[in-house]
Enzyme design. Sequence first.
Site, mmCIF file in Angstrom:
data_model
loop_
_atom_site.group_PDB
_atom_site.id
_atom_site.type_symbol
_atom_site.label_atom_id
_atom_site.label_comp_id
_atom_site.label_asym_id
_atom_site.label_seq_id
_atom_site.Cartn_x
_atom_site.Cartn_y
_atom_site.Cartn_z
ATOM 1 N N GLY A 164 24.922 37.737 -14.482
ATOM 2 C CA GLY A 164 25.806 37.294 -13.410
ATOM 3 C C GLY A 164 25.173 37.633 -12.082
ATOM 4 O O GLY A 164 24.299 38.512 -12.002
ATOM 5 N N GLN A 219 24.576 39.308 -3.109
ATOM 6 C CA GLN A 219 23.374 39.926 -3.708
ATOM 7 C C GLN A 219 22.094 39.155 -3.384
ATOM 8 O O GLN A 219 21.003 39.654 -3.646
ATOM 9 C CB GLN A 219 23.520 40.041 -5.222
ATOM 10 C CG GLN A 219 24.497 41.124 -5.657
ATOM 11 C CD GLN A 219 24.564 41.217 -7.160
ATOM 12 O OE1 GLN A 219 25.238 40.403 -7.803
ATOM 13 N NE2 GLN A 219 23.861 42.171 -7.721
ATOM 14 N N CYS A 242 23.405 46.756 -12.823
ATOM 15 C CA CYS A 242 23.582 45.853 -11.682
ATOM 16 C C CYS A 242 22.206 45.491 -11.137
ATOM 17 O O CYS A 242 21.363 46.375 -10.955
ATOM 18 C CB CYS A 242 24.402 46.547 -10.596
ATOM 19 S SG CYS A 242 24.595 45.549 -9.106
ATOM 20 N N LEU A 243 21.993 44.213 -10.861
ATOM 21 C CA LEU A 243 20.670 43.779 -10.384
ATOM 22 C C LEU A 243 20.317 44.422 -9.036
ATOM 23 O O LEU A 243 19.138 44.519 -8.698
ATOM 24 C CB LEU A 243 20.625 42.254 -10.276
ATOM 25 C CG LEU A 243 20.790 41.516 -11.612
ATOM 26 C CD1 LEU A 243 20.853 40.011 -11.387
ATOM 27 C CD2 LEU A 243 19.661 41.859 -12.593
ATOM 28 N N HIS A 260 32.696 42.374 -12.492
ATOM 29 C CA HIS A 260 31.577 42.995 -11.781
ATOM 30 C C HIS A 260 31.225 42.153 -10.538
ATOM 31 O O HIS A 260 31.066 42.679 -9.431
ATOM 32 C CB HIS A 260 30.384 43.128 -12.738
ATOM 33 C CG HIS A 260 29.170 43.732 -12.135
ATOM 34 N ND1 HIS A 260 28.722 45.004 -12.450
ATOM 35 C CD2 HIS A 260 28.288 43.253 -11.218
ATOM 36 C CE1 HIS A 260 27.633 45.270 -11.757
ATOM 37 N NE2 HIS A 260 27.346 44.213 -10.993
ATOM 38 N N GLU A 261 31.119 40.830 -10.750
ATOM 39 C CA GLU A 261 30.756 39.945 -9.622
ATOM 40 C C GLU A 261 31.889 39.853 -8.607
ATOM 41 O O GLU A 261 31.654 39.787 -7.398
ATOM 42 C CB GLU A 261 30.380 38.540 -10.128
ATOM 43 C CG GLU A 261 29.295 38.485 -11.185
ATOM 44 C CD GLU A 261 28.076 39.332 -10.867
ATOM 45 O OE1 GLU A 261 27.782 39.551 -9.675
ATOM 46 O OE2 GLU A 261 27.414 39.798 -11.814
ATOM 47 N N HIS A 274 31.680 42.557 -6.247
ATOM 48 C CA HIS A 274 30.667 42.315 -5.207
ATOM 49 C C HIS A 274 31.264 41.493 -4.064
ATOM 50 O O HIS A 274 30.964 41.742 -2.890
ATOM 51 C CB HIS A 274 29.469 41.548 -5.780
ATOM 52 C CG HIS A 274 28.433 42.415 -6.434
ATOM 53 N ND1 HIS A 274 27.709 43.360 -5.748
ATOM 54 C CD2 HIS A 274 27.982 42.467 -7.714
ATOM 55 C CE1 HIS A 274 26.864 43.963 -6.571
ATOM 56 N NE2 HIS A 274 27.013 43.443 -7.781
#
Length: 235
Positions: free
Chosen positions: A86, A91, A134-135, A176-177, A180
């Site tokens: 995702g 991000q 997380c990226l 999670h997204e 963000h």
Amino acid sequence: MRRSGPAMPLAACARRGLGSSSAAPPAEDEGFATAADLRFEPPLEVVKYPDPVLRARNKRINTFDANLLALADEMFDVMYKTDGIGLSAPQVGVNVQLMVFNPAGVKGEGEEIVLVNPVVYKSGKRLLVFEEGCLSFPGIYANVARPESVKIEAQDVTGTKIKVHLSGLPARVFQHEFDHLLGILFFDRMTMDVLETVREELKNLEKKYEERTGLTSPETVENYKGTKDVFSFSR
Ligand SMILES: CSCC[C@H](NC=O)C(=O)N[C@@H](C)C(=O)N[C@@H](CO)C(=O)O
Ligand SMILES: [Fe+2]
């Protein structure tokens, strides 16, 4: 790289590019994203903690055009290249209410979902603990508790309103997204015990940011004692 299980029952209308446009004209005075807010330069790169772009306000989108579709496509490319499942627009440095995800994590497998201006209208009561990465925090994994299921309203990439009920891994990735898009990062939701296991790695990222930019880190976990105000799960 971890993988999701069998194909998830995601609403077909949420799939990439389906549905007809119901876009309204831009209305800057309502705080919607302008063309400048939505501008991006490929190739996109994932912004790392503690870059302040990850804490900035993300504007709602009301322009559903070729640029938005291209941004979503670019985000999928970055997500697959970086082994993600995702990715949210902040991000990649674009502060707007847009996320893409595919719990299969592989181009051509699973379902690609694009959600614009998402809102959670119901969260399941049952919380599940899952080890998340997380990226924007390369190599850091830790347990985070989240509701097992969520019901959401959003628009697809054409502006069509959709309702989706997610559970399991898709619900996890979505939340999670979604965090963000609210400027909330996964460590904000960790218990103090769990945070302790990643505190040094977070401090390392802060140090790298300072070395790379020559700026003081905009935030630090050094003295963080778990009093951060995060939104509750159900609103
Ligand atoms: C479990 S929600 C993780 C969503 C996250 N998106 C943006 O930050 C993400 O894609 N994180 C990756 C580190 C991730 O979870 N990758 C998968 C597949 O490689 C993994 O199992 O590590
Ligand atoms: Fe993330």
